[in-house]
Design an enzyme around this catalytic site. Structure first.
Site, PDB file in Angstrom:
ATOM      1  CG  ASP A 259      -2.073   0.805   1.110  1.00 27.12           C
ATOM      2  OD1 ASP A 259      -3.280   0.292   1.190  1.00 27.12           O
ATOM      3  OD2 ASP A 259      -2.159   2.108   0.796  1.00 27.12           O
ATOM      4  CG  ASN A 260       0.056   4.535  -2.738  1.00 27.25           C
ATOM      5  OD1 ASN A 260      -0.850   4.565  -2.026  1.00 27.25           O
ATOM      6  ND2 ASN A 260       0.256   5.152  -3.926  1.00 27.25           N
TER       7      ASN A 260
ATOM      8  NE  ARG B 206     -10.196   6.565   1.867  1.00 28.23           N
ATOM      9  CZ  ARG B 206     -10.510   7.953   2.267  1.00 28.23           C
ATOM     10  NH1 ARG B 206      -9.576   8.835   2.261  1.00 28.23           N
ATOM     11  NH2 ARG B 206     -11.835   8.037   3.090  1.00 28.23           N
TER      12      ARG B 206
ATOM     13  NE  ARG C 288     -14.064   3.316  -0.463  1.00 30.10           N
ATOM     14  CZ  ARG C 288     -14.681   4.137   0.109  1.00 30.10           C
ATOM     15  NH1 ARG C 288     -15.566   5.083  -0.577  1.00 30.10           N
ATOM     16  NH2 ARG C 288     -14.821   4.076   1.339  1.00 30.10           N
TER      17      ARG C 288
ATOM     18  CG  ASN D 118      -3.863   5.209  -7.963  1.00 31.22           C
ATOM     19  OD1 ASN D 118      -2.914   5.281  -7.638  1.00 31.22           O
ATOM     20  ND2 ASN D 118      -4.956   4.483  -7.705  1.00 31.22           N
TER      21      ASN D 118
ATOM     22  CB  THR E 129     -17.655  -1.169  -8.788  1.00 37.26           C
ATOM     23  OG1 THR E 129     -19.338  -0.838  -8.399  1.00 37.26           O
ATOM     24  CG2 THR E 129     -17.190  -0.585  -9.957  1.00 37.26           C
TER      25      THR E 129
ATOM     26  CB  SER F 251     -18.296   8.156 -11.708  1.00 34.87           C
ATOM     27  OG  SER F 251     -17.745   7.008 -11.103  1.00 34.87           O
TER      28      SER F 251
ATOM     29  CE1 TYR G 102     -13.588   2.865  -7.693  1.00 33.46           C
ATOM     30  CE2 TYR G 102     -16.308   3.148  -7.977  1.00 33.46           C
ATOM     31  CZ  TYR G 102     -15.118   2.233  -7.584  1.00 33.46           C
ATOM     32  OH  TYR G 102     -15.076   1.226  -6.984  1.00 33.46           O
ATOM     33  CG  HIS G 103     -18.757   3.771 -11.427  1.00 34.86           C
ATOM     34  ND1 HIS G 103     -19.406   4.757 -10.955  1.00 34.86           N
ATOM     35  CD2 HIS G 103     -19.001   2.635 -10.464  1.00 34.86           C
ATOM     36  CE1 HIS G 103     -20.153   4.694  -9.649  1.00 34.86           C
ATOM     37  NE2 HIS G 103     -19.623   3.424  -9.347  1.00 34.86           N
TER      38      HIS G 103
ATOM     39  CE  LYS H  84     -12.697  -0.285  -9.092  1.00 35.86           C
ATOM     40  NZ  LYS H  84     -11.939  -1.300  -8.414  1.00 35.86           N
TER      41      LYS H  84
HETATM   42  N1  LIG Z   1     -15.927  -0.128  -0.116  1.00 38.19           N
HETATM   43  C1  LIG Z   1     -16.830  -0.662  -1.061  1.00 38.19           C
HETATM   44  O1  LIG Z   1     -17.887  -0.608  -0.707  1.00 38.19           O
HETATM   45  C2  LIG Z   1     -16.262  -1.001  -2.467  1.00 38.19           C
HETATM   46  C3  LIG Z   1     -17.413  -1.844  -3.219  1.00 38.19           C
HETATM   47  C4  LIG Z   1     -17.044  -2.322  -4.471  1.00 38.19           C
HETATM   48  C5  LIG Z   1     -15.829  -2.196  -4.860  1.00 38.19           C
HETATM   49  N2  LIG Z   1     -14.950  -1.805  -4.115  1.00 38.19           N
HETATM   50  C6  LIG Z   1     -13.332  -1.713  -4.666  1.00 38.19           C
HETATM   51  O2  LIG Z   1     -12.460  -2.344  -3.544  1.00 38.19           O
HETATM   52  C7  LIG Z   1     -11.327  -1.762  -3.855  1.00 38.19           C
HETATM   53  C8  LIG Z   1     -11.059  -1.246  -2.163  1.00 38.19           C
HETATM   54  O3  LIG Z   1     -11.866  -0.303  -1.587  1.00 38.19           O
HETATM   55  P1  LIG Z   1     -11.836   0.306  -0.313  1.00 38.19           P
HETATM   56  O4  LIG Z   1     -13.169   0.616   0.055  1.00 38.19           O
HETATM   57  O5  LIG Z   1     -11.135  -0.596   0.656  1.00 38.19           O
HETATM   58  O6  LIG Z   1     -11.009   1.462  -0.712  1.00 38.19           O
HETATM   59  P2  LIG Z   1      -9.829   2.512   0.153  1.00 38.19           P
HETATM   60  O7  LIG Z   1      -9.562   3.696  -0.402  1.00 38.19           O
HETATM   61  O8  LIG Z   1     -10.162   2.205   1.721  1.00 38.19           O
HETATM   62  O9  LIG Z   1      -8.623   1.235  -0.004  1.00 38.19           O
HETATM   63  C9  LIG Z   1      -7.843   1.343  -1.213  1.00 38.19           C
HETATM   64  C10 LIG Z   1      -6.496   1.073  -0.584  1.00 38.19           C
HETATM   65  O10 LIG Z   1      -5.453   1.208  -1.596  1.00 38.19           O
HETATM   66  C11 LIG Z   1      -4.239   2.021  -1.606  1.00 38.19           C
HETATM   67  N3  LIG Z   1      -3.868   2.404  -2.889  1.00 38.19           N
HETATM   68  C12 LIG Z   1      -4.771   3.100  -3.705  1.00 38.19           C
HETATM   69  N4  LIG Z   1      -3.871   3.295  -4.867  1.00 38.19           N
HETATM   70  C13 LIG Z   1      -2.867   2.412  -4.821  1.00 38.19           C
HETATM   71  C14 LIG Z   1      -1.655   2.472  -5.526  1.00 38.19           C
HETATM   72  N5  LIG Z   1      -1.687   2.798  -6.899  1.00 38.19           N
HETATM   73  N6  LIG Z   1      -0.457   1.453  -4.914  1.00 38.19           N
HETATM   74  C15 LIG Z   1      -0.557   1.368  -3.673  1.00 38.19           C
HETATM   75  N7  LIG Z   1      -1.740   1.215  -3.036  1.00 38.19           N
HETATM   76  C16 LIG Z   1      -2.623   2.137  -3.335  1.00 38.19           C
HETATM   77  C17 LIG Z   1      -5.045   3.038  -0.645  1.00 38.19           C
HETATM   78  O11 LIG Z   1      -3.892   3.859   0.071  1.00 38.19           O
HETATM   79  C18 LIG Z   1      -6.084   2.451   0.077  1.00 38.19           C
HETATM   80  O12 LIG Z   1      -5.334   2.016   1.426  1.00 38.19           O
HETATM   81  C19 LIG Z   1     -11.274  -0.593  -4.581  1.00 38.19           C
HETATM   82  O13 LIG Z   1     -10.786  -0.892  -5.781  1.00 38.19           O
HETATM   83  C20 LIG Z   1     -12.796  -0.454  -4.779  1.00 38.19           C
HETATM   84  O14 LIG Z   1     -13.156   0.157  -5.894  1.00 38.19           O
HETATM   85  C21 LIG Z   1     -14.970  -1.273  -2.877  1.00 38.19           C
END
Ligand SMILES: NC(=O)c1ccc[n+]([C@@H]2O[C@H](COP(=O)([O-])OP(=O)(O)OC[C@H]3O[C@@H](n4cnc5c(N)ncnc54)[C@H](O)[C@@H]3O)[C@@H](O)[C@H]2O)c1
Length: 284
Positions: free
Chosen positions: A31-32, A35, A101, A119, A145, A186, A188-189, A192
């Site tokens: 993780d970087n 977030r 996300r 990203n 998603t 969007s 974002y979508h 995906k």
């Molecule tokens: N939360 C939801 O309800 C939900 C629903 C459907 C899909 N998703 C998908 O699940 C995944 C995780 O979602 P989340 O809610 O945990 O999001 P989040 O933002 O809490 O977690 C994402 C993590 O990835 C890290 N990150 C982002 N880009 C990075 C990169 N280039 N290199 C290294 N680290 C990176 C961020 O620092 C963060 O810790 C996403 O792809 C999101 O689209 C989430």
């Protein structure tokens, strides 16, 4: 079994890392911490007091006796490091959560659009190319998603995998297999839907094993593992960009504020602006 959890400091990644570790998997988080930086940019924070990555991992070692590795790396920018990590750890699986996300965040400005596309799509492409380069047989699972299908699909039975279609050609009808037509609401979508094309390509061209889950919104702040120590608690976002609609309703109800939604409150607003805002607020 060994697993790399990309995005393992995030809302889905952190409890997943703990869940797998508790069941005997050898887990390394990549993780970087972007977030956490976005919280700084937006001047908001999780309602729950999430701890630093180091504290989280130490707390887990104390309560479970198990180590979780952590590598601070930007997936999508540090290709050689990523290939070296995959070769070195030889994981059985990689879970890919490392993307930006929030639909509302992705639509805030041109800069946010550029960031989200850069990203997310580079992270996915680098990961796929790195697995191919490593020469290892790694199963990749990605959280996509349901928002890739757009807003006109309610009640439709969307098939898993590919859709069989017949195309008229000069030589008569030809059978094809395609992904369900994407209709992202969007930026974002949209990333995906691009991810899905990348997966389709690498699966066909390089025989990679990939599972792309088109997930709805995930709720809650605690799991069986995070409950074991207060330092393990997951994040709870309730701001206008990252807070999902139920989280915001809960907070508004708790402080006696009327429950509010973006735009018209329906799936389709009267103008394209309110449509986008509304869509963005209701879908992840
Ligand atoms: N939360 C939801 O309800 C939900 C629903 C459907 C899909 N998703 C998908 O699940 C995944 C995780 O979602 P989340 O809610 O945990 O999001 P989040 O933002 O809490 O977690 C994402 C993590 O990835 C890290 N990150 C982002 N880009 C990075 C990169 N280039 N290199 C290294 N680290 C990176 C961020 O620092 C963060 O810790 C996403 O792809 C999101 O689209 C989430």
């Amino acid at each position: 079994m060994r697993v790399l959890v990309l995005g393992g400091d995030g809302f889905c990644g952190w409890p997943t890392a703990l869940h797998l570790s508790a069941r005997g998997w050898d887990v390394t988080i990549v993780d970087n911490l972007s977030r956490r930086n976005i919280d700084n940019e937006l001047e908001v924070q999780s309602l729950t007091p999430i701890r630093t990555m180091g504290e989280r991992i130490r707390a887990w070692k104390e309560v479970s006796g198990r180590e979780i590795g952590f590598v601070n790396m930007t997936v999508g920018k540090e290709f050689d490091r990523l290939v070296a990590l995959i070769r070195d750890l030889a994981p059985d699986s990689v879970l890919h959560f490392a993307e930006q996300r929030a639909a509302p965040y992705s639509m805030k400005s041109a800069r946010h659009k550029l960031y989200t596309v850069d990203n997310n799509i580079n992270a996915t492409n680098h990961l796929l190319a790195a697995i191919v380069d490593s020469g290892l047989d790694v199963h990749l699972a990605h959280l996509g998603t349901m928002g890739v299908y757009g807003y006109g699909t309610a009640g439709l039975r969307i098939p898993e995998g590919y859709l069989k279609v017949t195309v008229d050609t000069d030589n008569g009808p030809a059978e094809q297999e395609i992904l369900f037509p994407p209709n992202p609401g969007s930026i974002y979508h949209m990333t995906k839907t691009q991810d899905a094309l990348l997966f389709q390509f690498y699966a066909r061209n390089d025989a990679l094993r990939i599972t792309d889950l088109h997930q709805g919104i995930v709720w809650g702040a605690q799991t069986e593992e995070t409950r074991r120590d207060e330092r393990l608690i997951n994040r709870f976002d309730y701001d206008g960009d990252y807070g999902t609609v139920l989280n915001r309703f809960l907070m508004q109800a708790a402080v006696g504020y009327p429950l509010t939604v973006h735009g018209s409150g329906g799936r389709r607003g009267p103008s394209s602006t309110s449509r986008t805002r509304c869509a963005a607020s209701n879908w992840r």
